[in-house]
Design a protein around this motif. Sequence first.
Motif, mmCIF file in Angstrom:
data_model
loop_
_atom_site.group_PDB
_atom_site.id
_atom_site.type_symbol
_atom_site.label_atom_id
_atom_site.label_comp_id
_atom_site.label_asym_id
_atom_site.label_seq_id
_atom_site.Cartn_x
_atom_site.Cartn_y
_atom_site.Cartn_z
ATOM 1 N N HIS A 1 -22.231 38.361 -7.402
ATOM 2 C CA HIS A 1 -21.157 37.480 -7.858
ATOM 3 C C HIS A 1 -21.226 36.199 -7.024
ATOM 4 C CE1 HIS A 1 -19.237 40.858 -10.053
ATOM 5 N NE2 HIS A 1 -19.693 41.575 -9.037
ATOM 6 N N TRP A 2 -21.567 35.100 -7.675
ATOM 7 C CA TRP A 2 -21.789 33.847 -6.953
ATOM 8 C C TRP A 2 -20.499 33.047 -6.806
ATOM 9 C CZ3 TRP A 2 -26.290 33.145 -4.526
ATOM 10 C CH2 TRP A 2 -27.384 33.910 -4.953
ATOM 11 N N VAL A 3 -20.290 32.530 -5.588
ATOM 12 C CA VAL A 3 -19.206 31.573 -5.349
ATOM 13 C C VAL A 3 -19.865 30.244 -4.987
ATOM 14 C CG1 VAL A 3 -17.583 33.336 -4.571
ATOM 15 C CG2 VAL A 3 -19.003 32.166 -2.882
ATOM 16 N N GLU A 4 -19.258 29.162 -5.397
ATOM 17 C CA GLU A 4 -19.813 27.839 -5.128
ATOM 18 C C GLU A 4 -19.373 27.346 -3.750
ATOM 19 O OE1 GLU A 4 -21.979 26.168 -6.931
ATOM 20 O OE2 GLU A 4 -22.012 27.737 -8.485
ATOM 21 N N THR A 5 -20.328 26.780 -3.017
ATOM 22 C CA THR A 5 -20.008 26.239 -1.696
ATOM 23 C C THR A 5 -18.927 25.173 -1.793
ATOM 24 O OG1 THR A 5 -22.255 26.695 -0.936
ATOM 25 C CG2 THR A 5 -20.995 25.122 0.352
ATOM 26 N N ALA A 6 -18.893 24.455 -2.920
ATOM 27 C CA ALA A 6 -17.906 23.378 -3.114
ATOM 28 C C ALA A 6 -16.481 23.903 -3.264
ATOM 29 C CB ALA A 6 -18.287 22.537 -4.329
ATOM 30 N N TRP A 7 -16.311 25.184 -3.586
ATOM 31 C CA TRP A 7 -14.967 25.749 -3.682
ATOM 32 C C TRP A 7 -14.306 25.722 -2.304
ATOM 33 C CZ3 TRP A 7 -15.622 31.011 -6.751
ATOM 34 C CH2 TRP A 7 -16.136 30.725 -8.035
ATOM 35 N N THR A 8 -12.984 25.681 -2.286
ATOM 36 C CA THR A 8 -12.282 25.809 -1.008
ATOM 37 C C THR A 8 -12.406 27.253 -0.513
ATOM 38 O OG1 THR A 8 -10.161 26.462 -1.981
ATOM 39 C CG2 THR A 8 -10.598 24.079 -1.734
ATOM 40 N N LEU A 9 -12.188 27.440 0.775
ATOM 41 C CA LEU A 9 -12.251 28.784 1.352
ATOM 42 C C LEU A 9 -11.223 29.689 0.690
ATOM 43 C CD1 LEU A 9 -13.994 30.123 3.471
ATOM 44 C CD2 LEU A 9 -12.317 29.447 5.218
ATOM 45 N N GLU A 10 -10.061 29.138 0.394
ATOM 46 C CA GLU A 10 -8.998 29.928 -0.247
ATOM 47 C C GLU A 10 -9.423 30.384 -1.639
ATOM 48 O OE1 GLU A 10 -8.586 27.024 1.247
ATOM 49 O OE2 GLU A 10 -7.482 27.724 3.036
ATOM 50 N N GLU A 11 -10.102 29.507 -2.371
ATOM 51 C CA GLU A 11 -10.567 29.863 -3.713
ATOM 52 C C GLU A 11 -11.616 30.976 -3.658
ATOM 53 O OE1 GLU A 11 -10.134 25.694 -6.263
ATOM 54 O OE2 GLU A 11 -11.839 25.938 -4.898
ATOM 55 N N LYS A 12 -12.495 30.898 -2.700
ATOM 56 C CA LYS A 12 -13.539 31.923 -2.567
ATOM 57 C C LYS A 12 -12.919 33.277 -2.230
ATOM 58 C CE LYS A 12 -16.785 28.513 -0.729
ATOM 59 N NZ LYS A 12 -17.388 28.002 0.514
ATOM 60 N N ILE A 13 -11.998 33.280 -1.266
ATOM 61 C CA ILE A 13 -11.371 34.538 -0.850
ATOM 62 C C ILE A 13 -10.527 35.123 -1.977
ATOM 63 C CG2 ILE A 13 -9.656 35.541 0.714
ATOM 64 C CD1 ILE A 13 -10.752 33.666 2.880
ATOM 65 N N SER A 14 -9.826 34.272 -2.686
ATOM 66 C CA SER A 14 -9.015 34.729 -3.827
ATOM 67 C C SER A 14 -9.893 35.389 -4.886
ATOM 68 C CB SER A 14 -8.257 33.539 -4.424
ATOM 69 O OG SER A 14 -7.540 33.927 -5.564
ATOM 70 N N TYR A 15 -11.058 34.795 -5.147
ATOM 71 C CA TYR A 15 -11.977 35.335 -6.142
ATOM 72 C C TYR A 15 -12.504 36.706 -5.706
ATOM 73 C CZ TYR A 15 -16.304 35.793 -8.893
ATOM 74 O OH TYR A 15 -17.309 36.246 -9.692
ATOM 75 N N ILE A 16 -12.845 36.822 -4.433
ATOM 76 C CA ILE A 16 -13.371 38.092 -3.921
ATOM 77 C C ILE A 16 -12.288 39.167 -3.947
ATOM 78 C CG2 ILE A 16 -14.324 39.267 -1.894
ATOM 79 C CD1 ILE A 16 -15.587 36.519 -1.127
ATOM 80 N N LYS A 17 -11.078 38.803 -3.575
ATOM 81 C CA LYS A 17 -9.974 39.774 -3.618
ATOM 82 C C LYS A 17 -9.707 40.248 -5.034
ATOM 83 C CE LYS A 17 -7.186 38.592 0.437
ATOM 84 N NZ LYS A 17 -5.885 38.064 0.894
ATOM 85 N N GLU A 18 -9.860 39.342 -5.992
ATOM 86 C CA GLU A 18 -9.683 39.712 -7.393
ATOM 87 C C GLU A 18 -10.735 40.737 -7.813
ATOM 88 O OE1 GLU A 18 -9.974 37.474 -11.719
ATOM 89 O OE2 GLU A 18 -9.329 36.312 -9.982
ATOM 90 N N LEU A 19 -11.966 40.538 -7.383
ATOM 91 C CA LEU A 19 -13.040 41.481 -7.693
ATOM 92 C C LEU A 19 -12.759 42.840 -7.059
ATOM 93 C CD1 LEU A 19 -16.169 39.192 -7.159
ATOM 94 C CD2 LEU A 19 -15.292 40.040 -9.335
ATOM 95 N N LEU A 20 -12.227 42.821 -5.834
ATOM 96 C CA LEU A 20 -11.892 44.084 -5.170
ATOM 97 C C LEU A 20 -10.774 44.811 -5.907
ATOM 98 C CD1 LEU A 20 -11.923 42.898 -1.427
ATOM 99 C CD2 LEU A 20 -13.542 44.497 -2.484
#
Length: 307
Positions: free
Chosen positions: A284-303
């Motif tokens: 599951h790819w996250v973009e480096t350009a995303w904010t840290l909060e956006e990346k963590i939110s996406y990962i938590k959603e997957l969990l």
Amino acid sequence: MSDYDLIAILGPTASGKTTLAAALAYELNAEIISADSRQLYRGMDLGTGKDLADYTVHGKKIPYHLIDIVDPGYKYNVFEYQHDFLNAYHKIKEENKFPILCGGTGMYLESVLKGYKLVPVPENTELRDKLADKSLSELTNILSNYKTLHNATDVDTVKRAIRAIEIEEYYRANDLSRREFPKLKSLIIGTHIDRESRREKISTRLKQRLEEGMIDEVKTLLNQGVHPEDLIYYGLEYKYLTLHVTGKLSYEEMYNQLEIAIHQFAKRQMTWFRGMERKGFDIHWVETAWTLEEKISYIKELLTKSA
């Protein structure tokens, strides 16, 4: 939290893996297991990009494992990595913490995520003597007779090529009863950075680390008795800086060749990760350009979806 045993965060150099892993570990009360083949070595700090300050988040130190565990000059291998990974993994689980695997060394990551059953390969003195006078080009040709060369780092130096041939010869000659490795259910996160941004970050970081004393770091290792060939064996920064310090390359030659080599290395890393996807790994790819909060939110959603 979820039924995953492990979160793995992978990506090419300069894509923000460590920062993301540490921030996620803070959120999940987790600990980090490194999957970097050079950060294992003590005293090899700037050249390997340990960035240990990244492991402090909001004043809290995030525990990490498999960094600074062996001395420079030692030839660590994938079998040892699996063994050390399992020790760290079980220790984290016993403390009721969650493990996050983070790094960019494809073979280390695959050996854990796929559960490769590996055995330690002993030295073959007779074979080494036979190969001792071969050029790197000749050794590459010999190795290609054993397997398709997907990983260019196998043949980065004469020593690496000889060791790779030694391993392949051992596997060919022995009917291996391979050790069991537990199957882990892993959520795999990839940090994606576009090519131009990656090139810019690599160049900026190289200049910064040189200013911070990367050449002095190499001089210190050599003064401590680490043989120049052993540092060259580790490739990239240590290869080119050693060649500069020992008078084989001018500063300008070292800088230009090293910058190109790091860019090529990052490209090979992405090729490896895309190869993992073709083998069936779900990244599951996250973009480096995303904010840290956006990346963590996406990962938590997957969990949450797996809970």
